[in-house]
Motif scaffolding. Structure first.
Motif, short mmCIF file in Angstrom:
data_model
loop_
_atom_site.label_atom_id
_atom_site.label_comp_id
_atom_site.label_asym_id
_atom_site.label_seq_id
_atom_site.Cartn_x
_atom_site.Cartn_y
_atom_site.Cartn_z
N GLY A 69 0.80 -1.22 0.00
CA GLY A 69 0.00 0.00 0.00
C GLY A 69 0.83 1.27 0.00
N VAL A 70 2.08 1.19 0.46
CA VAL A 70 2.95 2.37 0.46
C VAL A 70 3.18 2.89 -0.95
N ALA A 71 3.10 1.97 -1.94
CA ALA A 71 3.35 2.37 -3.32
C ALA A 71 2.15 3.01 -3.99
N ALA A 72 1.08 3.23 -3.25
CA ALA A 72 -0.13 3.79 -3.84
C ALA A 72 0.07 5.25 -4.18
N ARG A 73 -0.63 5.70 -5.21
CA ARG A 73 -0.65 7.11 -5.60
C ARG A 73 -2.11 7.56 -5.64
N GLN A 74 -2.32 8.83 -5.40
CA GLN A 74 -3.68 9.34 -5.35
C GLN A 74 -4.08 9.87 -6.72
N ASP A 75 -5.29 9.49 -7.16
CA ASP A 75 -5.83 9.92 -8.44
C ASP A 75 -7.24 10.46 -8.19
N GLY A 76 -7.30 11.77 -7.96
CA GLY A 76 -8.58 12.36 -7.59
C GLY A 76 -8.96 11.91 -6.19
N THR A 77 -10.14 11.36 -6.09
CA THR A 77 -10.59 10.88 -4.78
C THR A 77 -10.19 9.42 -4.54
N ASN A 78 -9.58 8.78 -5.53
CA ASN A 78 -9.22 7.36 -5.42
C ASN A 78 -7.71 7.21 -5.18
N TYR A 79 -7.36 6.05 -4.70
CA TYR A 79 -5.95 5.70 -4.53
C TYR A 79 -5.66 4.48 -5.43
N VAL A 80 -4.51 4.55 -6.11
CA VAL A 80 -4.22 3.55 -7.16
C VAL A 80 -2.86 2.93 -6.94
N ILE A 81 -2.81 1.61 -7.10
CA ILE A 81 -1.55 0.87 -7.14
C ILE A 81 -1.46 0.20 -8.51
N SER A 82 -0.35 0.34 -9.16
CA SER A 82 -0.17 -0.28 -10.48
C SER A 82 1.19 -0.96 -10.55
N GLY A 83 1.30 -1.86 -11.48
CA GLY A 83 2.55 -2.60 -11.65
C GLY A 83 2.32 -3.81 -12.54
N SER A 84 3.11 -4.86 -12.34
CA SER A 84 2.99 -6.08 -13.13
C SER A 84 3.03 -7.29 -12.19
N VAL A 85 2.21 -8.26 -12.50
CA VAL A 85 2.18 -9.47 -11.68
C VAL A 85 3.34 -10.41 -12.02
N PHE A 86 4.02 -10.15 -13.14
CA PHE A 86 5.14 -10.99 -13.54
C PHE A 86 6.44 -10.39 -13.07
N GLU A 87 7.37 -11.24 -12.68
CA GLU A 87 8.70 -10.79 -12.33
C GLU A 87 9.51 -10.55 -13.60
N ALA A 88 10.66 -9.91 -13.44
CA ALA A 88 11.50 -9.62 -14.60
C ALA A 88 11.93 -10.91 -15.28
#
Length: 386
Positions: A69-88
């Protein structure tokens, strides 16, 4: 009507025989093809799916955790976490996902999934995801999700490279050739001379010798192996021959294969036209010349038939090779090396299947090279035996 007429012309019994033979061939070929396909697959795909899915790809279920959750960013009234489920370096195509281990395919890939409590999760086919919440995420471990991942067909030759270079199969392959080739040639040469003598040369006790040869065919290998080894060691000690050598394996295989070889070749040679032998004798040819110039070329189907049997027996042998040659790493034949792999690489099916297919390559080549002579060599002797 044409198909029905063809069926009547073939006959029901003959059709049943043909279908039975076809079924038996398929039962033998399917496992062999499965070994071949598996030997070229990657370990991950072997573990996740059967060889029959190799050409269409496979799917497997895997568990991953999303970012904290620390990696979340705020987008308007929502909070968003994004990334990839696959490792490198990890690839695949996400087909579906879920939040429960019992239901890993609840939601389709690329479609937003409403997880309740203001949470929305979208996982795309390429593995990228967007996790949205209408309140701040709590710090801690990321949310666990379960994926159904499809992988495209992938083949590799690394399995064979590993087997031939680091597993000792290459040396074992050479050892098997060194054992099998002389063990096939020696009994054929001796048995051919003996078969000619028992067929066309008159001497006292010929019928008794032939009866002894037939009787020796029923002697079990396991019962005579220890006496034969003891005799070989005693004779070898007199002449300074090592107790573990290729000579012992050659002699043992030749001794066990000789009765059948003499029996098959004698039946075939005795069925050759009598006029040819008598004409050669009238022309002044000796028995050796008759054997070398007439009998041997005409007996090629029988020689090829026995060669197939003897080569397969010696190539697939484990017991005689271990007793007379030893069990050292440089002494193991292919069957011994494969048996050792079963203990050391029991879970690595890609290694075992590659090793197994290397083991059967040579017998398959020998059989297809000589199979046209197999039935001719066996049946002709059984019909014309004199």
């Amino acid at each position: 009507m044409t198909a029905l007429a063809s069926l009547r012309r073939i006959g029901l019994p003959r059709l049943v025989v043909h279908l039975s033979v076809l079924l038996i061939c398929l039962l033998w070929l399917v496992p062999t093809f499965g070994i071949l396909v598996t030997s070229f697959r990657e370990p991950q795909q072997i573990a996740s799916s059967g060889w029959w899915t190799a050409l269409t790809g496979s799917s497997q279920t895997m568990a991953v955790r999303l970012a904290d959750g620390v990696a979340a960013r705020q987008d308007g009234t929502n909070y968003v976490i994004s990334g990839s489920v696959f490792e490198a370096g990890q690839g695949g195509k996400v087909q579906a996902f879920g939040t429960k281990v019992t239901a890993p395919s609840d939601y389709k890939a690329s479609e937003p999934a409403d997880l309740g409590e203001g949470e929305t999760l979208t996982i795309n086919e390429d593995g990228s995801y967007t996790y949205t919440k209408n309140a701040p995420f709590e710090a801690g471990r990321g949310k666990r999700v379960y994926l159904t991942v499809g992988t495209p067909p992938a083949f590799t030759t690394q399995n064979y490279e590993t087997v031939l270079t680091s597993q000792g199969i290459g040396q074992a392959f050479v050892n098997s050739l060194t054992v099998a080739i002389p063990s096939t040639i020696i009994p054929i040469l001796i048995a051919a001379f003996a078969a000619y003598a028992l067929s066309w040369m008159e001497f006292p006790g010929r019928a008794l010798i032939l009866a002894m040869v037939v009787g020796l065919m029923v002697v079990p290998l396991q019962m005579s192996l220890i006496p034969l080894l003891k005799m070989y060691n005693e004779v070898g000690a007199l002449f300074g021959v090592p107790s573990r050598s290729y000579a012992g394996v050659w002699l043992a295989h030749s001794a066990f294969g000789m009765p059948l070889a003499i029996y098959l070749l004698r039946n075939y040679i005795a069925g050759l036209p009598k006029e040819i032998i008598e004409s050669a004798r009238v022309d002044g040819a000796s028995d050796f010349e008759i054997f070398l110039k007439i009998v041997l070329p005409l007996s090629f189907p029988a020689l090829a038939s026995f060669s197939i049997f003897q080569f397969l027996w010696t190539w697939n042998d484990l017991l005689v090779a271990m007793v007379f040659l030893g069990t050292g790493k440089d002494q193991l034949v292919l069957t011994g090396a494969l048996n050792a792999l079963l203990g050391s690489q029991g879970g690595k099916w890609e290694i075992l299947t590659a090793s197994a297919f290397i083991t059967i390559l040579v017998p398959i080549a020998v059989f297809f090279a000589l199979q046209r002579y197999l039935v001719r060599g066996l049946l002709t002797g059984s019909v014309k035996g004199g």
